[in-house]
Scaffold this motif. Structure first.
Motif, PDB file in Angstrom:
ATOM      1  N   PRO A  12       0.813  -1.221   0.000  1.00  0.00           N
ATOM      2  CA  PRO A  12       0.000   0.000   0.000  1.00  0.00           C
ATOM      3  C   PRO A  12       0.848   1.274   0.000  1.00  0.00           C
ATOM      4  CG  PRO A  12      -0.881  -1.576   1.562  1.00  0.00           C
ATOM      5  CD  PRO A  12       0.434  -2.125   1.086  1.00  0.00           C
ATOM      6  N   LYS A 122      -1.082  -1.041  10.076  1.00  0.00           N
ATOM      7  CA  LYS A 122      -2.070  -1.795  10.854  1.00  0.00           C
ATOM      8  C   LYS A 122      -3.184  -2.320   9.952  1.00  0.00           C
ATOM      9  CE  LYS A 122      -4.714  -1.454  15.107  1.00  0.00           C
ATOM     10  NZ  LYS A 122      -4.988  -0.675  16.299  1.00  0.00           N
ATOM     11  N   ALA A 123      -3.662  -1.485   9.049  1.00  0.00           N
ATOM     12  CA  ALA A 123      -4.711  -1.904   8.120  1.00  0.00           C
ATOM     13  C   ALA A 123      -4.216  -3.032   7.209  1.00  0.00           C
ATOM     14  CB  ALA A 123      -5.178  -0.713   7.281  1.00  0.00           C
ATOM     15  N   TRP A 124      -2.970  -2.930   6.729  1.00  0.00           N
ATOM     16  CA  TRP A 124      -2.428  -3.970   5.851  1.00  0.00           C
ATOM     17  C   TRP A 124      -2.270  -5.280   6.616  1.00  0.00           C
ATOM     18  CZ3 TRP A 124       2.107  -6.888   5.814  1.00  0.00           C
ATOM     19  CH2 TRP A 124       2.317  -7.644   4.651  1.00  0.00           C
ATOM     20  N   ALA A 126      -3.950  -6.300   9.201  1.00  0.00           N
ATOM     21  CA  ALA A 126      -5.287  -6.860   9.435  1.00  0.00           C
ATOM     22  C   ALA A 126      -5.820  -7.514   8.155  1.00  0.00           C
ATOM     23  CB  ALA A 126      -6.224  -5.759   9.915  1.00  0.00           C
ATOM     24  N   GLU A 127      -5.634  -6.859   7.036  1.00  0.00           N
ATOM     25  CA  GLU A 127      -6.085  -7.399   5.747  1.00  0.00           C
ATOM     26  C   GLU A 127      -5.395  -8.724   5.431  1.00  0.00           C
ATOM     27  OE1 GLU A 127      -5.206  -5.972   1.314  1.00  0.00           O
ATOM     28  OE2 GLU A 127      -6.461  -4.552   2.428  1.00  0.00           O
ATOM     29  N   GLU A 128      -4.129  -8.816   5.799  1.00  0.00           N
ATOM     30  CA  GLU A 128      -3.353 -10.035   5.553  1.00  0.00           C
ATOM     31  C   GLU A 128      -3.577 -11.103   6.615  1.00  0.00           C
ATOM     32  OE1 GLU A 128      -1.121 -10.659   2.863  1.00  0.00           O
ATOM     33  OE2 GLU A 128      -2.255  -8.951   2.088  1.00  0.00           O
ATOM     34  N   GLY A 129      -4.291 -10.736   7.696  1.00  0.00           N
ATOM     35  CA  GLY A 129      -4.531 -11.688   8.780  1.00  0.00           C
ATOM     36  C   GLY A 129      -3.300 -11.943   9.627  1.00  0.00           C
ATOM     37  N   GLU A 132      -0.192  -8.070  14.785  1.00  0.00           N
ATOM     38  CA  GLU A 132       0.812  -7.005  14.792  1.00  0.00           C
ATOM     39  C   GLU A 132       2.082  -7.425  15.509  1.00  0.00           C
ATOM     40  OE1 GLU A 132       0.137  -2.686  15.136  1.00  0.00           O
ATOM     41  OE2 GLU A 132      -1.940  -3.324  15.421  1.00  0.00           O
TER      42      GLU A 132
END
Length: 136
Positions: A12, A122-124, A126-129, A132
């Motif tokens: 991203p 953080k968003a990436w 979460a998207e990738e599962g 953190e």
């Protein structure tokens, strides 16, 4: 290099700049996470003594991660005195063939995570599962 380009630009907000001599730098928010380094006096071919023209630099999470990567028995990653104390590892372009695409993807993602804004990272994750705290 084609895989590197594809994987880096899949992150991203990643951008690519190309120098006049064709060397790519991949960055996010104006901060590099990987680049093709110019010839420098600290990285020379041990056989010929010539400055290496095929060195990539990847950011890593911290100096502990750097040491782990440098200890890899395959000898894919290296450093030079110029990079002492800096969270980055070096790799020669021909060594890209010694790692598989998944490992390259992980290397690029980890490098990107060191530079991406926290909310974007953080968003990436979460998207990738990916948890953190499990990222490196």
């Amino acid at each position: 290099m084609k895989d590197l380009d594809e994987l880096a630009l899949a992150m991203p907000q990643a951008e690519k700049q190309v120098s006049d001599d064709g060397r790519p730098t991949y960055s996010v928010h104006g901060k590099f996470f990987c680049f093709h380094r110019t010839r420098r006096p600290d990285a020379v071919d041990p056989e010929t003594g010539e400055r290496l023209d095929d060195v990539l630099v990847f950011r890593v999470a911290d100096l502990g991660e750097k040491e782990i990567m440098l200890a890899d028995d395959r000898g894919v990653f290296f450093t030079t005195p110029h990079w002492n104390g800096y969270s980055a590892v070096l790799m020669r372009i021909p060594s890209l063939g010694r790692i598989d695409r998944e490992e390259l993807r992980d290397l690029v993602a980890e490098a990107w995570l060191t530079r991406a804004q926290k909310r974007v990272a953080k968003a990436w994750l979460a998207e990738e599962g990916i948890e953190e705290d499990g990222r490196g």
